[in-house]
Write a protein that holds these residues in place. Structure first.
Motif, PDB file in Angstrom:
ATOM      1  N   UNK A  76       0.838  -1.209   0.000  1.00 26.50           N
ATOM      2  CA  UNK A  76       0.000   0.000   0.000  1.00 26.50           C
ATOM      3  C   UNK A  76       0.874   1.261   0.000  1.00 26.50           C
ATOM      4  N   UNK A  77       1.938   1.235  -0.795  1.00 25.66           N
ATOM      5  CA  UNK A  77       2.801   2.403  -0.951  1.00 25.66           C
ATOM      6  C   UNK A  77       3.950   2.481   0.046  1.00 25.66           C
ATOM      7  N   UNK A  78       3.870   1.736   1.147  1.00 26.78           N
ATOM      8  CA  UNK A  78       4.932   1.804   2.167  1.00 26.78           C
ATOM      9  C   UNK A  78       6.069   0.849   1.814  1.00 26.78           C
ATOM     10  N   UNK A  79       7.306   1.352   1.923  1.00 31.42           N
ATOM     11  CA  UNK A  79       8.471   0.498   1.672  1.00 31.42           C
ATOM     12  C   UNK A  79       8.633  -0.478   2.837  1.00 31.42           C
ATOM     13  N   UNK A  80       8.592  -1.788   2.545  1.00 35.61           N
ATOM     14  CA  UNK A  80       8.667  -2.787   3.630  1.00 35.61           C
ATOM     15  C   UNK A  80       9.821  -3.771   3.440  1.00 35.61           C
ATOM     16  N   UNK A  81      10.561  -3.665   2.338  1.00 28.72           N
ATOM     17  CA  UNK A  81      11.666  -4.597   2.123  1.00 28.72           C
ATOM     18  C   UNK A  81      12.343  -4.334   0.797  1.00 28.72           C
ATOM     19  N   UNK A  82      13.251  -5.221   0.473  1.00 30.45           N
ATOM     20  CA  UNK A  82      14.048  -5.042  -0.747  1.00 30.45           C
ATOM     21  C   UNK A  82      14.282  -6.401  -1.398  1.00 30.45           C
ATOM     22  N   UNK A  83      14.373  -6.391  -2.714  1.00 31.88           N
ATOM     23  CA  UNK A  83      14.715  -7.618  -3.443  1.00 31.88           C
ATOM     24  C   UNK A  83      15.531  -7.243  -4.673  1.00 31.88           C
ATOM     25  N   UNK A  84      16.561  -8.023  -4.930  1.00 31.41           N
ATOM     26  CA  UNK A  84      17.457  -7.749  -6.063  1.00 31.41           C
ATOM     27  C   UNK A  84      17.557  -8.961  -6.974  1.00 31.41           C
ATOM     28  N   UNK A  85      17.704  -8.672  -8.239  1.00 31.90           N
ATOM     29  CA  UNK A  85      18.045  -9.709  -9.214  1.00 31.90           C
ATOM     30  C   UNK A  85      19.422  -9.340  -9.743  1.00 31.90           C
ATOM     31  N   UNK A  86      20.368 -10.239  -9.558  1.00 32.75           N
ATOM     32  CA  UNK A  86      21.762  -9.921  -9.866  1.00 32.75           C
ATOM     33  C   UNK A  86      22.160 -10.631 -11.159  1.00 32.75           C
ATOM     34  N   UNK A  87      22.587  -9.823 -12.129  1.00 33.18           N
ATOM     35  CA  UNK A  87      22.935 -10.378 -13.453  1.00 33.18           C
ATOM     36  C   UNK A  87      24.345 -10.960 -13.383  1.00 33.18           C
ATOM     37  N   UNK A  88      24.458 -12.108 -12.723  1.00 26.98           N
ATOM     38  CA  UNK A  88      25.769 -12.721 -12.488  1.00 26.98           C
ATOM     39  C   UNK A  88      26.395 -13.162 -13.812  1.00 26.98           C
ATOM     40  N   UNK A  89      25.604 -13.871 -14.608  1.00 30.62           N
ATOM     41  CA  UNK A  89      26.106 -14.466 -15.845  1.00 30.62           C
ATOM     42  C   UNK A  89      24.876 -14.821 -16.691  1.00 30.62           C
ATOM     43  N   UNK A  90      24.126 -13.779 -17.151  1.00 29.26           N
ATOM     44  CA  UNK A  90      22.848 -14.054 -17.834  1.00 29.26           C
ATOM     45  C   UNK A  90      23.013 -15.110 -18.925  1.00 29.26           C
ATOM     46  N   UNK A  91      22.071 -16.035 -19.048  1.00 26.24           N
ATOM     47  CA  UNK A  91      20.750 -16.050 -18.422  1.00 26.24           C
ATOM     48  C   UNK A  91      20.721 -16.636 -17.003  1.00 26.24           C
ATOM     49  N   UNK A  92      21.864 -16.670 -16.349  1.00 23.43           N
ATOM     50  CA  UNK A  92      21.872 -17.121 -14.955  1.00 23.43           C
ATOM     51  C   UNK A  92      21.940 -15.898 -14.050  1.00 23.43           C
ATOM     52  N   UNK A  93      21.085 -15.897 -13.045  1.00 24.16           N
ATOM     53  CA  UNK A  93      20.962 -14.737 -12.159  1.00 24.16           C
ATOM     54  C   UNK A  93      21.102 -15.172 -10.711  1.00 24.16           C
ATOM     55  N   UNK A  94      21.433 -14.209  -9.874  1.00 19.12           N
ATOM     56  CA  UNK A  94      21.414 -14.426  -8.433  1.00 19.12           C
ATOM     57  C   UNK A  94      20.338 -13.552  -7.825  1.00 19.12           C
ATOM     58  N   UNK A  95      20.048 -13.785  -6.552  1.00 12.15           N
ATOM     59  CA  UNK A  95      19.052 -12.947  -5.891  1.00 12.15           C
ATOM     60  C   UNK A  95      19.401 -12.744  -4.424  1.00 12.15           C
TER      61      UNK A  95
END
Ligand SMILES: CC(C)(COP(=O)(O)OP(=O)(O)OC[C@H]1O[C@@H](n2cnc3c(N)ncnc32)[C@H](O)[C@@H]1OP(=O)(O)O)[C@@H](O)C(=O)NCCC(=O)NCCS
Length: 177
Positions: A76-95
């Motif tokens: 509902x608009x409030x920042x409650x956390x974070x998530x990242x997608x890391x382009x380690x070696x596309x098409x392989x990713x980390x998170x």
């Protein structure tokens, strides 16, 4: 030149969306970290977040994430956390991902991960997503298993989990997560 802002990603939970985390979020992001220092760093992860100052946060968010995706999890608009997608070696990713402690236990991190990983597969053609889980972080391991991740390697301090989708091209080596 700054990269294009990634799209907002809805989740299956009402009011819960992912929206790029940008320098405009610095105050809200600092306040969230400040309330969650111990929650984030208790297993040895997120030490920098646990020690965050306002200047560290401003500097962190001023960095262009480049090929990586850096999202705020918002309810509902409030920042409650974070998530990242890391382009380690596309098409392989980390998170990597976390929620403010007040928002745990309601399926929100699972829904956020599901939305981001679906986007990674659908829009970016991700074949593999990797996550490193510190030994003892049972909630994170449970979240990943819920989404179909499997443990693929064990290290001194953490287990590497992987989600596989589609066909992987020959591997160049992923040692970062
Ligand atoms: C890892 C972390 C994000 C997991 O949070 P979480 O609250 O367990 O995960 P979710 O938000 O997906 O919620 C899952 C819980 O909600 C419950 N739940 C309720 N409704 C749900 C739904 N619709 N879907 C899934 N789970 C639901 C689940 O049963 C589970 O409860 P349980 O732990 O009592 O079994 C959180 O513990 C955290 O931020 N930790 C600190 C940072 C960290 O360790 N990050 C990960 C690094 S690898």
């Amino acid at each position: 030149m700054p990269r294009r802002r990634p799209p907002d990603l809805p989740t299956r939970l009402p009011g819960l969306i992912l929206r790029a985390l940008t320098p405009e979020d610095a105050d809200a992001y600092y306040a969230l970290l400040d309330r969650n220092r111990r929650h984030l760093s208790r297993l040895g992860d997120y030490q920098e977040e646990g020690d965050a100052t306002r200047a560290w946060v401003r500097n962190e968010l001023d960095q262009d994430p480049g090929p990586h995706l850096r999202y705020g999890i918002r309810l509902d608009g409030e920042l409650i956390g974070r998530i990242d997608l890391i382009a380690v070696d596309p098409p392989r990713y980390g998170t990597g991902y976390w929620l403010g402690q007040d928002h745990t236990g309601a399926g929100r991190a699972t829904a956020a991960c599901e939305a981001l990983f679906d986007y990674a597969v659908r829009a970016l053609g991700a074949t593999d997503i990797f996550a490193g889980v510190t030994h003892g972080n049972d909630r994170s391991a449970a979240l990943l298993r819920r989404l179909g991740f499997e443990p693929v390697a064990d290290f001194a301090h953490y287990t590497r989990f992987r989600l596989t989708r589609g066909q992987s091209p020959p591997r160049r080596g992923i040692e970062t997560v």
